[in-house]
Write a protein that holds these residues in place. Sequence first.
Motif, PDB file in Angstrom:
ATOM      1  N   GLY A 269      16.038 -59.221  81.974  1.00 29.25           N
ATOM      2  CA  GLY A 269      15.545 -58.891  83.301  1.00 29.25           C
ATOM      3  C   GLY A 269      16.232 -59.737  84.350  1.00 29.25           C
ATOM      4  O   GLY A 269      17.253 -60.376  84.091  1.00 29.25           O
ATOM      5  N   PRO A 270      15.642 -59.742  85.551  1.00 27.61           N
ATOM      6  CA  PRO A 270      14.368 -59.112  85.876  1.00 27.61           C
ATOM      7  C   PRO A 270      14.462 -57.582  85.977  1.00 27.61           C
ATOM      8  O   PRO A 270      15.475 -57.048  86.396  1.00 27.61           O
ATOM      9  N   VAL A 271      13.361 -56.926  85.576  1.00 27.77           N
ATOM     10  CA  VAL A 271      13.221 -55.482  85.727  1.00 27.77           C
ATOM     11  C   VAL A 271      12.005 -55.216  86.599  1.00 27.77           C
ATOM     12  O   VAL A 271      11.117 -56.053  86.730  1.00 27.77           O
ATOM     13  N   ALA A 272      11.967 -54.050  87.207  1.00 28.24           N
ATOM     14  CA  ALA A 272      10.829 -53.686  88.046  1.00 28.24           C
ATOM     15  C   ALA A 272       9.561 -53.591  87.199  1.00 28.24           C
ATOM     16  O   ALA A 272       9.586 -53.085  86.077  1.00 28.24           O
ATOM     17  N   GLN A 273       8.459 -54.097  87.757  1.00 29.29           N
ATOM     18  CA  GLN A 273       7.188 -54.076  87.030  1.00 29.29           C
ATOM     19  C   GLN A 273       6.792 -52.659  86.619  1.00 29.29           C
ATOM     20  O   GLN A 273       6.295 -52.435  85.504  1.00 29.29           O
ATOM     21  N   GLY A 274       7.014 -51.676  87.485  1.00 27.90           N
ATOM     22  CA  GLY A 274       6.654 -50.301  87.163  1.00 27.90           C
ATOM     23  C   GLY A 274       7.364 -49.800  85.930  1.00 27.90           C
ATOM     24  O   GLY A 274       6.751 -49.181  85.049  1.00 27.90           O
ATOM     25  N   ALA A 304      -5.286 -47.243  90.307  1.00 26.74           N
ATOM     26  CA  ALA A 304      -4.699 -48.421  89.672  1.00 26.74           C
ATOM     27  C   ALA A 304      -3.261 -48.150  89.227  1.00 26.74           C
ATOM     28  O   ALA A 304      -2.373 -48.984  89.428  1.00 26.74           O
ATOM     29  N   LEU A 305      -3.028 -46.984  88.625  1.00 27.66           N
ATOM     30  CA  LEU A 305      -1.668 -46.631  88.222  1.00 27.66           C
ATOM     31  C   LEU A 305      -0.729 -46.601  89.423  1.00 27.66           C
ATOM     32  O   LEU A 305       0.404 -47.091  89.356  1.00 27.66           O
ATOM     33  N   HIS A 306      -1.203 -46.031  90.524  1.00 32.74           N
ATOM     34  CA  HIS A 306      -0.389 -45.961  91.733  1.00 32.74           C
ATOM     35  C   HIS A 306      -0.032 -47.356  92.215  1.00 32.74           C
ATOM     36  O   HIS A 306       1.135 -47.629  92.544  1.00 32.74           O
ATOM     37  N   GLU A 311       6.767 -47.404  93.625  1.00 31.67           N
ATOM     38  CA  GLU A 311       7.795 -48.219  94.272  1.00 31.67           C
ATOM     39  C   GLU A 311       7.324 -48.803  95.601  1.00 31.67           C
ATOM     40  O   GLU A 311       7.769 -49.878  96.005  1.00 31.67           O
ATOM     41  N   GLY A 312       6.440 -48.095  96.286  1.00 30.59           N
ATOM     42  CA  GLY A 312       5.936 -48.593  97.556  1.00 30.59           C
ATOM     43  C   GLY A 312       4.802 -49.583  97.412  1.00 30.59           C
ATOM     44  O   GLY A 312       4.334 -50.146  98.412  1.00 30.59           O
ATOM     45  N   GLN A 313       4.323 -49.801  96.178  1.00 34.02           N
ATOM     46  CA  GLN A 313       3.250 -50.755  95.917  1.00 34.02           C
ATOM     47  C   GLN A 313       3.826 -51.929  95.107  1.00 34.02           C
ATOM     48  O   GLN A 313       4.791 -52.529  95.527  1.00 34.02           O
ATOM     49  N   PHE A 318       7.417 -56.224  92.571  1.00 35.99           N
ATOM     50  CA  PHE A 318       7.155 -57.168  91.487  1.00 35.99           C
ATOM     51  C   PHE A 318       8.179 -56.983  90.382  1.00 35.99           C
ATOM     52  O   PHE A 318       8.514 -55.862  90.005  1.00 35.99           O
ATOM     53  N   LYS A 319       8.674 -58.108  89.877  1.00 32.16           N
ATOM     54  CA  LYS A 319       9.703 -58.116  88.836  1.00 32.16           C
ATOM     55  C   LYS A 319       9.155 -58.802  87.588  1.00 32.16           C
ATOM     56  O   LYS A 319       8.248 -59.633  87.651  1.00 32.16           O
ATOM     57  N   VAL A 320       9.745 -58.438  86.450  1.00 27.56           N
ATOM     58  CA  VAL A 320       9.379 -59.042  85.171  1.00 27.56           C
ATOM     59  C   VAL A 320      10.642 -59.594  84.527  1.00 27.56           C
ATOM     60  O   VAL A 320      11.651 -58.890  84.414  1.00 27.56           O
ATOM     61  N   MET A 321      10.569 -60.841  84.113  1.00 25.81           N
ATOM     62  CA  MET A 321      11.700 -61.507  83.462  1.00 25.81           C
ATOM     63  C   MET A 321      11.185 -62.204  82.216  1.00 25.81           C
ATOM     64  O   MET A 321      10.093 -62.772  82.209  1.00 25.81           O
ATOM     65  N   ALA A 322      11.953 -62.117  81.151  1.00 22.34           N
ATOM     66  CA  ALA A 322      11.575 -62.791  79.904  1.00 22.34           C
ATOM     67  C   ALA A 322      12.707 -63.699  79.459  1.00 22.34           C
ATOM     68  O   ALA A 322      13.884 -63.372  79.603  1.00 22.34           O
TER      69      ALA A 322
END
Length: 347
Positions: A269-274, A304-306, A311-313, A318-322
């Motif tokens: 990552g980072p990858v988009a949280q979605g 919650a899913l939205h 992308e607009g939320q 938010f990004k995810v990195m491991a």
Amino acid sequence: MLHWLIPYIQERGSISVYEYMELCLYHPEFGYYTTRNPLGGESDFLTAPETSQMFGEMIGVCLQDLWHRMGEPAVHLVEVGPGQGTLMQDLLRIVPQDFLGAMDLHLVDVSPVLMGEQQKRITHPNACWYKTLDEALKKCLGPTFIIANELYDALPIHQQVRTKDGWQERCVAVIDGALDFTPEGTTIKEHCPLAQTYMGLMSDHMAQYGGMALCIDYGYVGPAVGDTLQALRQHKFHDVLKDPGQADLTAHVDFGALMAAAKCVNVFGPVAQGRFLFELGIMLRAEGLKKNATFVQLQQIDRALHRLLDEGQMGELFKVMAITGEQTPMPAGFSSFLQECNTVHHM
């Protein structure tokens, strides 16, 4: 806090933005995080775990899958900044018993108020609490999973402002009886030394013992120039210098700096949280929850899913990195990152 902070600053002439954030957020008597539950009924902001149980459940899916592919070893699970304990509560509920039996649990928080909330929700028999990550990691002498959700954005930052005399430290001073930034300037650079310290601790531990550190936050892949310091109060943007200690102060996370600080480990990552949550199967989980849901609950699940995926939320910001030990397999949720790397490699 204002009645205390103004004379404190006047006595020193000015304080850096770093010290201002540190005092406002973590002062033992007046700090925002040390004296209240910011996620309670009168909350100022909403995190992903508080948005839906599905978030913590998907983190559980990611960890359980990786643990299985690692050969199901005894493992230490660490969460840094667990908030009210909601993420961990949801994670522990969904993972299988064999994984639960293989783990011990370590939670790191500076807030006695939030520690109390966590202890109400987290009932794992081997749970222990610490005030620093370093203290917790000294107890984890083996493969370790670390969760850091919205940790890095809450760390104090240094800001430098470009003036006619060059780059200078941006400070907070008392001017005409009120707080103001000094020196003047509109071009700003940010640096978070604590973020590099935390990432250094995590990567050193992963390199020695294996496992994964999963970091989820809002930010960008730097370097970048710009002022990202912001305040939130009652779910609305707030003046950074107004009501110090009464509003949440955050800054966007420079994931490029985190990647640079991660030594001798694999970085994903980072990858988009979605995208991350989608790959882990959040849509399937949502469909399962909908089967026995009321009409009101159906609406709640869709909202919650939205919020989590759009992308607009939170889905793109938010990004995810491991980071993982060199012998640890790639965690689930990062196939889009791998595809991007392969695309670049073949160009």
